[in-house]
Design a protein around this motif. Structure first.
Motif, PDB file in Angstrom:
ATOM      1  N   TYR A 155       0.826  -1.191   0.000  1.00  0.00           N
ATOM      2  CA  TYR A 155       0.000   0.000   0.000  1.00  0.00           C
ATOM      3  C   TYR A 155       0.869   1.253   0.000  1.00  0.00           C
ATOM      4  N   CYS A 156       0.467   2.196  -0.806  1.00  0.00           N
ATOM      5  CA  CYS A 156       1.069   3.511  -0.800  1.00  0.00           C
ATOM      6  C   CYS A 156       0.276   4.389   0.167  1.00  0.00           C
ATOM      7  N   ALA A 157       0.965   5.238   0.908  1.00  0.00           N
ATOM      8  CA  ALA A 157       0.291   6.113   1.853  1.00  0.00           C
ATOM      9  C   ALA A 157       0.946   7.481   1.854  1.00  0.00           C
ATOM     10  N   SER A 158       0.183   8.479   2.247  1.00  0.00           N
ATOM     11  CA  SER A 158       0.758   9.823   2.308  1.00  0.00           C
ATOM     12  C   SER A 158       0.127  10.628   3.431  1.00  0.00           C
ATOM     13  N   ASP A 159       0.856  11.643   3.824  1.00  0.00           N
ATOM     14  CA  ASP A 159       0.335  12.586   4.798  1.00  0.00           C
ATOM     15  C   ASP A 159       1.167  13.851   4.730  1.00  0.00           C
ATOM     16  N   GLY A 160       0.526  14.971   4.972  1.00  0.00           N
ATOM     17  CA  GLY A 160       1.207  16.243   4.843  1.00  0.00           C
ATOM     18  C   GLY A 160       1.640  16.881   6.148  1.00  0.00           C
ATOM     19  N   ARG A 161       1.294  16.252   7.254  1.00  0.00           N
ATOM     20  CA  ARG A 161       1.548  16.915   8.530  1.00  0.00           C
ATOM     21  C   ARG A 161       2.331  16.121   9.548  1.00  0.00           C
ATOM     22  N   MET A 162       2.630  14.880   9.245  1.00  0.00           N
ATOM     23  CA  MET A 162       3.190  14.056  10.289  1.00  0.00           C
ATOM     24  C   MET A 162       4.564  14.518  10.718  1.00  0.00           C
ATOM     25  N   ILE A 163       4.934  14.129  11.916  1.00  0.00           N
ATOM     26  CA  ILE A 163       6.265  14.400  12.420  1.00  0.00           C
ATOM     27  C   ILE A 163       7.152  13.201  12.132  1.00  0.00           C
ATOM     28  N   LEU A 164       8.435  13.442  12.139  1.00  0.00           N
ATOM     29  CA  LEU A 164       9.387  12.425  11.718  1.00  0.00           C
ATOM     30  C   LEU A 164       9.280  11.158  12.551  1.00  0.00           C
ATOM     31  N   SER A 165       9.013  11.312  13.813  1.00  0.00           N
ATOM     32  CA  SER A 165       8.972  10.141  14.703  1.00  0.00           C
ATOM     33  C   SER A 165       7.802   9.218  14.401  1.00  0.00           C
ATOM     34  N   SER A 166       6.849   9.668  13.613  1.00  0.00           N
ATOM     35  CA  SER A 166       5.663   8.860  13.299  1.00  0.00           C
ATOM     36  C   SER A 166       5.732   8.202  11.933  1.00  0.00           C
ATOM     37  N   VAL A 167       6.834   8.352  11.250  1.00  0.00           N
ATOM     38  CA  VAL A 167       6.880   7.956   9.842  1.00  0.00           C
ATOM     39  C   VAL A 167       6.631   6.459   9.651  1.00  0.00           C
ATOM     40  N   ARG A 168       6.911   5.651  10.663  1.00  0.00           N
ATOM     41  CA  ARG A 168       6.728   4.200  10.538  1.00  0.00           C
ATOM     42  C   ARG A 168       5.372   3.725  11.057  1.00  0.00           C
ATOM     43  N   ASN A 169       4.563   4.646  11.506  1.00  0.00           N
ATOM     44  CA  ASN A 169       3.283   4.311  12.127  1.00  0.00           C
ATOM     45  C   ASN A 169       2.155   4.431  11.107  1.00  0.00           C
ATOM     46  N   PRO A 170       1.492   3.341  10.742  1.00  0.00           N
ATOM     47  CA  PRO A 170       0.448   3.423   9.712  1.00  0.00           C
ATOM     48  C   PRO A 170      -0.721   4.308  10.116  1.00  0.00           C
ATOM     49  N   THR A 171      -0.988   4.423  11.399  1.00  0.00           N
ATOM     50  CA  THR A 171      -2.120   5.249  11.830  1.00  0.00           C
ATOM     51  C   THR A 171      -1.847   6.738  11.641  1.00  0.00           C
ATOM     52  N   ALA A 172      -0.603   7.095  11.372  1.00  0.00           N
ATOM     53  CA  ALA A 172      -0.262   8.511  11.164  1.00  0.00           C
ATOM     54  C   ALA A 172      -0.567   8.985   9.755  1.00  0.00           C
ATOM     55  N   TYR A 173      -0.918   8.072   8.876  1.00  0.00           N
ATOM     56  CA  TYR A 173      -1.166   8.431   7.479  1.00  0.00           C
ATOM     57  C   TYR A 173      -2.669   8.560   7.224  1.00  0.00           C
ATOM     58  N   ASN A 174      -3.038   9.642   6.602  1.00  0.00           N
ATOM     59  CA  ASN A 174      -4.454   9.897   6.343  1.00  0.00           C
ATOM     60  C   ASN A 174      -4.919   9.437   4.968  1.00  0.00           C
ATOM     61  N   TYR A 175      -3.988   9.207   4.078  1.00  0.00           N
ATOM     62  CA  TYR A 175      -4.379   8.882   2.708  1.00  0.00           C
ATOM     63  C   TYR A 175      -3.688   7.601   2.255  1.00  0.00           C
ATOM     64  N   TRP A 176      -4.485   6.758   1.632  1.00  0.00           N
ATOM     65  CA  TRP A 176      -3.991   5.442   1.217  1.00  0.00           C
ATOM     66  C   TRP A 176      -4.412   5.156  -0.215  1.00  0.00           C
ATOM     67  N   GLY A 177      -3.514   4.522  -0.932  1.00  0.00           N
ATOM     68  CA  GLY A 177      -3.862   4.023  -2.242  1.00  0.00           C
ATOM     69  C   GLY A 177      -4.446   2.629  -2.140  1.00  0.00           C
ATOM     70  N   GLN A 178      -4.874   2.117  -3.273  1.00  0.00           N
ATOM     71  CA  GLN A 178      -5.377   0.750  -3.285  1.00  0.00           C
ATOM     72  C   GLN A 178      -4.199  -0.204  -3.145  1.00  0.00           C
ATOM     73  N   GLY A 179      -4.407  -1.318  -2.568  1.00  0.00           N
ATOM     74  CA  GLY A 179      -3.326  -2.281  -2.409  1.00  0.00           C
ATOM     75  C   GLY A 179      -2.995  -2.961  -3.718  1.00  0.00           C
ATOM     76  N   ILE A 180      -1.747  -3.291  -3.875  1.00  0.00           N
ATOM     77  CA  ILE A 180      -1.319  -4.046  -5.048  1.00  0.00           C
ATOM     78  C   ILE A 180      -0.552  -5.281  -4.577  1.00  0.00           C
ATOM     79  N   LEU A 181      -0.817  -6.377  -5.223  1.00  0.00           N
ATOM     80  CA  LEU A 181      -0.261  -7.648  -4.787  1.00  0.00           C
ATOM     81  C   LEU A 181       1.105  -7.892  -5.398  1.00  0.00           C
ATOM     82  N   VAL A 182       2.018  -8.232  -4.531  1.00  0.00           N
ATOM     83  CA  VAL A 182       3.349  -8.676  -4.946  1.00  0.00           C
ATOM     84  C   VAL A 182       3.519 -10.103  -4.447  1.00  0.00           C
TER      85      VAL A 182
END
Length: 125
Positions: free
Chosen positions: A94-121
């Protein structure tokens, strides 16, 4: 913010794949862009991210040295180049994005507000 991911597929162990995630968001360079993955029966886990407004990149230990994240601001696209793939890399990505997060949250999925559709690998042994 809409995210469109592409590039998944079925490969053999040792092969490479490149995932892409494109957004129409005009402030793309100000977004933290990340990749997460979720294998069957497992929780979603952090893979890699490039922090907003910088070239600062972050990787999970399990992919460090094999995966590379990059951002193309001209194309509003973030890439995940995946080399030396292993069967353990099999997951929905999954691709994710957010415009406001702090650096310490970069690995936390709950910190991201926007998600793309999942793609299978899928990586076969």
């Amino acid at each position: 913010v809409q995210l469109q991911a592409s590039g998944g597929g079925l490969v053999q162990a040792g092969d490479s794949l490149r995932l892409s995630c494109t957004t129409s968001e005009p402030t793309f360079s100000r977004l933290t862009m990340a990749w997460f993955r979720q294998a069957p029966g497992k929780e979603r886990e952090f893979v890699s991210a490039v922090f907003r407004g910088s070239s600062s990149t972050h990787y999970a230990d399990s992919v460090k040295g094999r995966f590379t994240i990059s951002r193309d601001t001209a194309k509003n696209t973030v890439y995940l180049q995946m080399n030396s793939l292993k069967p353990d890399d099999t997951a929905v990505y999954y691709c994710a994005s957010d415009g406001r997060m702090i650096l310490s949250s970069v690995r936390n999925p709950t910190a991201y507000n926007y998600w793309g559709q999942g793609i299978l690998v899928t990586v076969s042994s």
